[in-house]
Design a protein around this motif. Sequence first.
Motif, short mmCIF file in Angstrom:
data_model
loop_
_atom_site.label_atom_id
_atom_site.label_comp_id
_atom_site.label_asym_id
_atom_site.label_seq_id
_atom_site.Cartn_x
_atom_site.Cartn_y
_atom_site.Cartn_z
N GLY A 183 0.81 -1.22 0.00
CA GLY A 183 0.00 0.00 0.00
C GLY A 183 0.83 1.26 0.00
O GLY A 183 0.48 2.26 -0.63
N SER A 184 1.99 1.21 0.69
CA SER A 184 2.83 2.41 0.76
C SER A 184 3.40 2.79 -0.59
O SER A 184 3.85 3.92 -0.79
CB SER A 184 3.97 2.19 1.76
N GLY A 185 3.39 1.83 -1.52
CA GLY A 185 3.83 2.18 -2.87
C GLY A 185 3.03 3.33 -3.45
O GLY A 185 3.56 4.14 -4.22
N ASP A 186 1.75 3.41 -3.08
CA ASP A 186 0.93 4.51 -3.58
C ASP A 186 1.31 5.83 -2.94
O ASP A 186 0.98 6.89 -3.48
CB ASP A 186 -0.55 4.21 -3.38
N GLY B 70 13.58 0.81 -11.52
CA GLY B 70 12.95 1.98 -12.10
C GLY B 70 12.80 3.16 -11.16
O GLY B 70 12.69 4.31 -11.62
N ALA B 71 12.78 2.91 -9.85
CA ALA B 71 12.52 3.99 -8.90
C ALA B 71 13.50 5.17 -9.02
O ALA B 71 13.07 6.33 -9.05
CB ALA B 71 12.52 3.43 -7.47
N PRO B 72 14.83 4.93 -9.09
CA PRO B 72 15.74 6.08 -9.21
C PRO B 72 15.55 6.85 -10.52
O PRO B 72 15.65 8.09 -10.54
CB PRO B 72 17.13 5.44 -9.15
N LEU B 73 15.28 6.14 -11.62
CA LEU B 73 15.08 6.81 -12.90
C LEU B 73 13.82 7.67 -12.88
O LEU B 73 13.80 8.77 -13.45
CB LEU B 73 15.00 5.78 -14.02
N LEU C 216 11.17 23.50 -7.67
CA LEU C 216 12.28 22.57 -7.91
C LEU C 216 12.71 21.87 -6.63
O LEU C 216 12.88 20.63 -6.61
CB LEU C 216 13.46 23.32 -8.52
N TRP C 217 12.87 22.61 -5.55
CA TRP C 217 13.31 22.00 -4.29
C TRP C 217 12.25 21.06 -3.73
O TRP C 217 12.56 19.99 -3.20
CB TRP C 217 13.66 23.09 -3.27
N VAL C 218 10.99 21.44 -3.86
CA VAL C 218 9.91 20.57 -3.37
C VAL C 218 9.86 19.29 -4.20
O VAL C 218 9.70 18.18 -3.65
CB VAL C 218 8.56 21.31 -3.42
N ALA C 219 10.00 19.40 -5.52
CA ALA C 219 10.01 18.22 -6.38
C ALA C 219 11.17 17.29 -6.03
O ALA C 219 11.01 16.06 -6.01
CB ALA C 219 10.09 18.63 -7.85
N THR C 220 12.32 17.86 -5.74
CA THR C 220 13.47 17.04 -5.36
C THR C 220 13.22 16.30 -4.05
O THR C 220 13.55 15.11 -3.91
CB THR C 220 14.72 17.94 -5.23
N LEU C 221 12.65 16.99 -3.08
CA LEU C 221 12.33 16.36 -1.80
C LEU C 221 11.34 15.22 -1.99
O LEU C 221 11.54 14.10 -1.45
CB LEU C 221 11.75 17.41 -0.85
N TYR C 222 10.29 15.45 -2.74
CA TYR C 222 9.28 14.41 -2.95
C TYR C 222 9.87 13.22 -3.70
O TYR C 222 9.54 12.05 -3.39
CB TYR C 222 8.10 14.97 -3.72
N LEU D 266 12.83 6.01 -1.82
CA LEU D 266 13.01 5.16 -0.64
C LEU D 266 11.80 4.26 -0.41
O LEU D 266 11.94 3.08 -0.07
CB LEU D 266 13.27 6.03 0.59
N VAL D 267 10.62 4.81 -0.58
CA VAL D 267 9.40 4.04 -0.35
C VAL D 267 9.27 2.90 -1.36
O VAL D 267 8.92 1.76 -0.99
CB VAL D 267 8.16 4.95 -0.40
N LEU D 268 9.55 3.15 -2.63
CA LEU D 268 9.44 2.11 -3.65
C LEU D 268 10.46 1.00 -3.44
O LEU D 268 10.17 -0.18 -3.67
CB LEU D 268 9.59 2.72 -5.04
N LEU D 269 11.64 1.35 -3.01
CA LEU D 269 12.64 0.32 -2.72
C LEU D 269 12.20 -0.56 -1.55
O LEU D 269 12.42 -1.77 -1.55
CB LEU D 269 14.00 0.96 -2.44
N ASN D 270 11.56 0.04 -0.55
CA ASN D 270 11.04 -0.75 0.56
C ASN D 270 9.88 -1.63 0.11
O ASN D 270 9.74 -2.78 0.57
CB ASN D 270 10.59 0.17 1.69
N CYS D 271 9.04 -1.12 -0.78
CA CYS D 271 7.94 -1.91 -1.33
C CYS D 271 8.48 -3.14 -2.05
O CYS D 271 7.96 -4.26 -1.90
CB CYS D 271 7.10 -1.05 -2.27
#
Length: 474
Positions: A29-32, A100-103, A195-201, A207-212
């Motif tokens: 679920g956290s993937g979403d 795919g997550a980092p890309l 730009l800074w907000v997009a980078t943070l998100y 990190l979340v997708l790698l945990n998923c």
Amino acid sequence: MADGSVGAGQHRDLADRSSLPTGAVVAYGSGDLAFNLYFTFCSLFLLYFYTDVLGISASVGGLIIMAALMWEGITDPAMGVIASRTRSRFGSYRPYLLFGAPLLALAFVSMFLPLGLSGNALAFFCLATHILFRTVYTVVNIPFVALSARMSADSLVRSRLAGARMLFAIITGLFLAAATLPLVARFGGGREGFLWVATLYAFIATLVLLNCFKRTQETIGEAPDAHPTFSAMLRAVGSNRVFLLLLGATLVGSIGYAMGGKALLYYMKYYAGSEETITIGLTVSLAAAALSMLPWVKVTQRIGKRAVWLSGIAISATANILIFAIAPKAGPMLYGLLAFSGVGNAAFVLTFWSMLPDTVEVGEWQTGLRAEGALVGFLAFTQKVALGVGTGLIGILLDVIGYVPNAQQAPDTLTSIRGLATLVPAALAVGAGLFIYFYPLDTRTHARLVRAIGWRNARRRGRASSTPDNGQTT
């Protein structure tokens, strides 16, 4: 054609499947959370970023988003087939989360790079980076959505998975609504702030997708030698009436969802109050949706997914009609009706995503082929095209009705914005409900279908083991 049925021992007893670990449900679920840091951010703020920050006209901004979403829709079915045919030690779908997550993070950030462009060059840059982002998003998101059909074959477990997804999605949307514009201002505002907000998100999402990826498993799948062709998957999709009904509801409902969501921002900023009203209104609506998600999951177990979808339509359409009729400005009346609408929208998003994997078994029973990747791809294609059309229409219509960014709007323009934000999504939600009214699959029928597939596959395996020289055919 190779038998595309579930491999030996992979259809489990319903009671056993219902014991899917809570940690796996939460991780999936956290993937979403991750995907909605991207998708919901774009849905809520990208057109606004194009028009009110970059100064692009509403028509051009809307057409950019429409073109990118339609491109994403075109690539979705292809990605669904590719993912279904993928074989690796991680499974068919999970590898795309890992690699795919980092890309995806890099593609997302690229849309907000302040290169000092203007005019046609700026519009082309926005189009190119948005298409890049949507392409990579497809590569990662389609396998993620299809993954739920491989985690369990039980309809109620899938409702838990969909409920976890939607709860994380709504909580993420709530966070985005409440925090994005204040964070943009805190990081300097304008292009630099975005730009800074997009980078943070993007960092959080990665990190979340790698945990998923780490915490989920594919426990149900096709036989190792099953490599369905594209034409076989097309036939499986075209013969699945239950899926086609869901497809029709998705097309109509998503156009209304896109048009209403985009227009609502302009309603709240220019009619209801100010830019601050956007943050408050979106926060209230999404908070109500988040709080109602778990109750909707419980109600689904009692009355079924179809009835919950129709109930959500009745609630959200009523709220939108009342907003248009009363025309409230910032205050308790507006926020109360937005909360009411959020409750109805929560029912829609829950049932939409929990119905989709159930249609996989319908197709498997009819054709012997588990084509969840193709079904997800075609549904995503329809959804993305619908969202693109809805966004493009809003951009064009804003210019037609005389919208001027960051200026006081004419009375007729405000009335038109009110209609776009309320009556249009209400009417199209009802249209989607006409498809769902004829949706025949309920929890009990689906459970019987899963058992029947298991019995049929067991008989096939028995025949194959007694006559190994004949092989398995359908």
